[in-house]
Motif scaffolding. Structure first.
Motif, mmCIF file in Angstrom:
data_model
loop_
_atom_site.group_PDB
_atom_site.id
_atom_site.type_symbol
_atom_site.label_atom_id
_atom_site.label_comp_id
_atom_site.label_asym_id
_atom_site.label_seq_id
_atom_site.Cartn_x
_atom_site.Cartn_y
_atom_site.Cartn_z
ATOM 1 N N SER A 29 16.131 -5.436 -0.081
ATOM 2 C CA SER A 29 15.067 -6.430 -0.089
ATOM 3 C C SER A 29 14.028 -6.029 -1.130
ATOM 4 O O SER A 29 13.933 -4.866 -1.524
ATOM 5 C CB SER A 29 14.418 -6.553 1.294
ATOM 6 O OG SER A 29 13.888 -5.311 1.714
ATOM 7 N N TRP A 30 13.235 -7.023 -1.557
ATOM 8 C CA TRP A 30 12.255 -6.811 -2.622
ATOM 9 C C TRP A 30 10.898 -7.311 -2.147
ATOM 10 O O TRP A 30 10.804 -8.386 -1.558
ATOM 11 C CB TRP A 30 12.665 -7.550 -3.892
ATOM 12 C CG TRP A 30 14.062 -7.241 -4.324
ATOM 13 C CD1 TRP A 30 15.187 -7.976 -4.054
ATOM 14 C CD2 TRP A 30 14.502 -6.108 -5.080
ATOM 15 N NE1 TRP A 30 16.285 -7.376 -4.592
ATOM 16 C CE2 TRP A 30 15.894 -6.232 -5.233
ATOM 17 C CE3 TRP A 30 13.838 -5.012 -5.637
ATOM 18 C CZ2 TRP A 30 16.654 -5.290 -5.923
ATOM 19 C CZ3 TRP A 30 14.592 -4.085 -6.331
ATOM 20 C CH2 TRP A 30 15.981 -4.214 -6.470
ATOM 21 N N VAL A 31 9.866 -6.544 -2.432
ATOM 22 C CA VAL A 31 8.518 -6.880 -1.985
ATOM 23 C C VAL A 31 7.563 -6.706 -3.161
ATOM 24 O O VAL A 31 7.572 -5.674 -3.836
ATOM 25 C CB VAL A 31 8.066 -5.990 -0.813
ATOM 26 C CG1 VAL A 31 6.622 -6.295 -0.425
ATOM 27 C CG2 VAL A 31 8.994 -6.168 0.384
ATOM 28 N N LEU A 49 12.907 3.494 0.297
ATOM 29 C CA LEU A 49 11.953 2.682 -0.451
ATOM 30 C C LEU A 49 11.868 3.199 -1.877
ATOM 31 O O LEU A 49 11.650 4.391 -2.099
ATOM 32 C CB LEU A 49 10.571 2.750 0.203
ATOM 33 C CG LEU A 49 9.429 2.031 -0.530
ATOM 34 C CD1 LEU A 49 9.611 0.518 -0.475
ATOM 35 C CD2 LEU A 49 8.070 2.422 0.067
ATOM 36 N N THR A 67 14.573 -0.946 0.188
ATOM 37 C CA THR A 67 13.527 -1.869 -0.252
ATOM 38 C C THR A 67 12.987 -1.412 -1.603
ATOM 39 O O THR A 67 12.743 -0.222 -1.809
ATOM 40 C CB THR A 67 12.373 -1.916 0.766
ATOM 41 O OG1 THR A 67 12.878 -2.346 2.031
ATOM 42 C CG2 THR A 67 11.279 -2.876 0.318
ATOM 43 N N ARG A 122 16.703 4.435 6.027
ATOM 44 C CA ARG A 122 16.033 3.412 5.222
ATOM 45 C C ARG A 122 15.287 4.065 4.054
ATOM 46 O O ARG A 122 14.604 5.069 4.223
ATOM 47 C CB ARG A 122 15.060 2.607 6.074
ATOM 48 C CG ARG A 122 15.745 1.852 7.219
ATOM 49 C CD ARG A 122 14.790 0.910 7.924
ATOM 50 N NE ARG A 122 15.442 0.248 9.046
ATOM 51 C CZ ARG A 122 16.223 -0.830 8.940
ATOM 52 N NH1 ARG A 122 16.430 -1.376 7.752
ATOM 53 N NH2 ARG A 122 16.785 -1.364 10.003
#
Length: 241
Positions: free
Chosen positions: A106-108, A60, A82, A58
């Motif tokens: 995904s986006w945060v 980021l 992310t 994963r």
């Protein structure tokens, strides 16, 4: 920058007199047509260097902007990627460019100084964002990255060697930083963007204090300076247990 696709001088002036967040919301639709976006040559070189380190689960992208760094992560991460940024406008553009193949993206929306994640990542990258953090903010920023990485996870980012004092580039960057300091002294809200505040010796020291083991990888695509040192390095900070 002043091409038909890029922002006008007036738009840049409005952005520069806004807060960082509001400024990037305004710039977002045209950001990819400005020199502020990390060049593809740097993204590709970092992607290749990360590929030589292996694969990750994963990833980021810290301060992801319009998502150019997320494209790098999708090449080397298997389970998920992310992107995190505090500009809603930049994230809106990023969401439009999610690749159809590869790991789930995904986006945060969040501030890099207060990341809302558990230690779930094996790799954190960042491109072109560190000029928005003052030197006194680096310990807290690196502590946040440390907190979202699994033990042994890596924090990687490119860093360009500073231009020599006799060069035109040196004086251009010095002048830009001086203008920004004057702007922030007389105008509110501040717009933090300094090109000469992120220095490798300071960065390395603060990373080690935050609990990282630091390695430097030359990016051979950019060659070497006259003194033999790399023009561009990739910093790889591994989280210690």
């Amino acid at each position: 920058m002043f091409s038909p696709e890029g922002p006008s001088l007036r738009e840049l002036a409005v952005q520069a007199l806004s807060s960082v967040e509001r400024g990037y919301d305004l710039l977002a639709p045209k950001f990819d047509h400005t020199p502020f976006r990390t060049p593809d040559s740097v993204l590709d070189a970092v992607g290749a260097a990360l590929g030589r380190l292996g694969t990750f689960d994963r990833g980021l992208d810290l301060c992801c902007g319009t998502g150019a760094g997320v494209d790098v992560l999708t090449r080397v991460c298997r389970r998920g990627v992310t992107g995190v940024d505090f500009s809603a406008g930049m994230l809106a553009v990023a969401r439009e460019r999610v690749p159809s193949a590869g790991p789930r993206v995904s986006w945060v929306r969040a501030d890099a100084r207060a990341l809302p994640f558990a230690p779930a990542f094996d790799l954190v990258v960042s491109f072109g964002a560190f000029g928005h953090f003052l030197p006194r903010e680096l310990p807290g920023l690196f502590a946040q990255v440390h907190s979202v990485l699994r033990p042994g996870g890596r924090f990687a980012f490119p860093i360009v060697a500073p231009p020599p004092p006799a060069s035109r580039a040196y004086w251009m960057l010095l002048g830009f930083d001086a203008v920004m300091r004057v702007r922030n002294a007389v105008w509110r809200p501040p717009f933090v963007m300094y090109y000469r505040a992120f220095r490798l010796p300071d960065v390395r020291r603060e990373l080690e204090r935050a609990g990282f083991e630091v390695e430097l990888h030359a990016l051979p695509e950019f060659g070497r300076r006259r003194d033999g040192s790399p023009r561009v390095r990739m910093v790889v900070a591994r989280r210690l247990p």
